[in-house]
Design a protein around this motif. Sequence first.
Motif, PDB file in Angstrom:
ATOM      1  N   ILE A 165       2.367  12.652  -8.957  1.00  0.00           N
ATOM      2  CA  ILE A 165       3.517  12.389  -8.085  1.00  0.00           C
ATOM      3  C   ILE A 165       4.176  11.087  -8.527  1.00  0.00           C
ATOM      4  CG2 ILE A 165       4.268  11.941  -5.715  1.00  0.00           C
ATOM      5  CD1 ILE A 165       1.879  13.584  -4.755  1.00  0.00           C
ATOM      6  N   ARG A 166       5.382  11.179  -9.050  1.00  0.00           N
ATOM      7  CA  ARG A 166       6.037  10.011  -9.626  1.00  0.00           C
ATOM      8  C   ARG A 166       7.344   9.671  -8.899  1.00  0.00           C
ATOM      9  NH1 ARG A 166       3.505   8.175 -13.917  1.00  0.00           N
ATOM     10  NH2 ARG A 166       1.870   9.490 -14.838  1.00  0.00           N
TER      11      ARG A 166
ATOM     12  N   ALA B 298      -6.220   4.444   2.390  1.00  0.00           N
ATOM     13  CA  ALA B 298      -4.837   4.186   1.992  1.00  0.00           C
ATOM     14  C   ALA B 298      -4.797   3.332   0.732  1.00  0.00           C
ATOM     15  CB  ALA B 298      -4.090   3.502   3.126  1.00  0.00           C
ATOM     16  N   GLU B 299      -5.722   2.367   0.631  1.00  0.00           N
ATOM     17  CA  GLU B 299      -5.771   1.518  -0.561  1.00  0.00           C
ATOM     18  C   GLU B 299      -6.111   2.343  -1.803  1.00  0.00           C
ATOM     19  OE1 GLU B 299      -7.221  -2.536   1.810  1.00  0.00           O
ATOM     20  OE2 GLU B 299      -8.684  -1.261   0.767  1.00  0.00           O
ATOM     21  N   LEU B 300      -7.061   3.271  -1.661  1.00  0.00           N
ATOM     22  CA  LEU B 300      -7.434   4.110  -2.793  1.00  0.00           C
ATOM     23  C   LEU B 300      -6.295   5.043  -3.192  1.00  0.00           C
ATOM     24  CD1 LEU B 300      -9.679   4.965  -4.756  1.00  0.00           C
ATOM     25  CD2 LEU B 300     -10.410   6.646  -3.037  1.00  0.00           C
TER      26      LEU B 300
ATOM     27  N   LEU C  11      -1.603   6.730  -6.816  1.00  0.00           N
ATOM     28  CA  LEU C  11      -0.199   7.117  -6.927  1.00  0.00           C
ATOM     29  C   LEU C  11       0.526   6.154  -7.867  1.00  0.00           C
ATOM     30  CD1 LEU C  11       0.509   7.882  -3.170  1.00  0.00           C
ATOM     31  CD2 LEU C  11       0.715   9.543  -5.028  1.00  0.00           C
ATOM     32  N   PRO C  12       1.239   6.657  -8.865  1.00  0.00           N
ATOM     33  CA  PRO C  12       1.864   5.785  -9.870  1.00  0.00           C
ATOM     34  C   PRO C  12       2.907   4.821  -9.305  1.00  0.00           C
ATOM     35  CG  PRO C  12       1.721   8.037 -10.690  1.00  0.00           C
ATOM     36  CD  PRO C  12       1.360   8.086  -9.230  1.00  0.00           C
ATOM     37  N   GLU C  13       3.654   5.230  -8.267  1.00  0.00           N
ATOM     38  CA  GLU C  13       4.755   4.390  -7.780  1.00  0.00           C
ATOM     39  C   GLU C  13       4.620   4.122  -6.281  1.00  0.00           C
ATOM     40  OE1 GLU C  13       8.719   5.220  -9.118  1.00  0.00           O
ATOM     41  OE2 GLU C  13       8.000   6.482 -10.744  1.00  0.00           O
ATOM     42  N   ALA C  14       3.428   3.711  -5.860  1.00  0.00           N
ATOM     43  CA  ALA C  14       3.182   3.481  -4.434  1.00  0.00           C
ATOM     44  C   ALA C  14       3.170   1.995  -4.095  1.00  0.00           C
ATOM     45  CB  ALA C  14       1.856   4.112  -4.030  1.00  0.00           C
ATOM     46  N   ARG C  15       3.668   1.715  -2.893  1.00  0.00           N
ATOM     47  CA  ARG C  15       3.551   0.379  -2.310  1.00  0.00           C
ATOM     48  C   ARG C  15       2.830   0.521  -0.979  1.00  0.00           C
ATOM     49  NH1 ARG C  15       9.524  -2.088  -2.190  1.00  0.00           N
ATOM     50  NH2 ARG C  15       9.865  -0.096  -1.136  1.00  0.00           N
TER      51      ARG C  15
END
Length: 228
Positions: free
Chosen positions: A159-160, A179-181, A186-190
């Motif tokens: 998922i990008r 959530a941290e894991l 996820l490549p583009e997660a904040r």
Amino acid sequence: LASASPRRRELLDQIGVDRFSICSVSYGSGSAMAVAHELQHRIDRLVMSSVSYPGYKQPDWRELDLFYQMSGILGRYWPSMLRQIIPFLVRSVMQNVDRYFDRTCKKAKSPHDIALLSHPTMRRRTVEMLAERTASGMDGMVEENLLNAQGWDFNVQDIRVPVDIAHGTLDNVTPVQGAELLAEHLPEARLFRLQDKGHYHHLVTWPSLLARAAGRETPIEDRHHLPD
């Protein structure tokens, strides 16, 4: 989860939606990411609150909320038992919502969650929501929990699209470690850690979450009060 995406694509085509964003809460994160995985060429942003990630295993699960124990433990190891317990639990909540929420508050770690779960509007609307969701039976709710417990049929690393995750540091239903894991995978997660918030912060932070889904860099904060 991902196998249902062709039907979602047909629906979007029928109503004339080319691009869109997704906002999800709790166990809805699985469905949200399944859509993001299959239709990411049409998605601008994914915003998730209090995510549930089956890739994370909580070591001290007995200290967590009943919902985690059901999905994270029963659903993973004894799915047939989960099929029997969920209808029983839903009926119990609808018959005596105060008893259910009082027990939930005793296990909650976040004073913010306790205040929300003690609010009469929250309790009344929970019963109304459960009645609506189960009006045609409980199979859908049971299958949703089983899908989340057994793991997803797609790789989140594919998922990008931009992903914002808002998670309370005192979440006792879906622990912040999950959530941290997920944010790492996820490549583009904040990941936005909401200090002292619990699982139900979306009840008052939803205007901020929707604003972020619309592409605005809005701080995630309380912007709504439950009505009396």
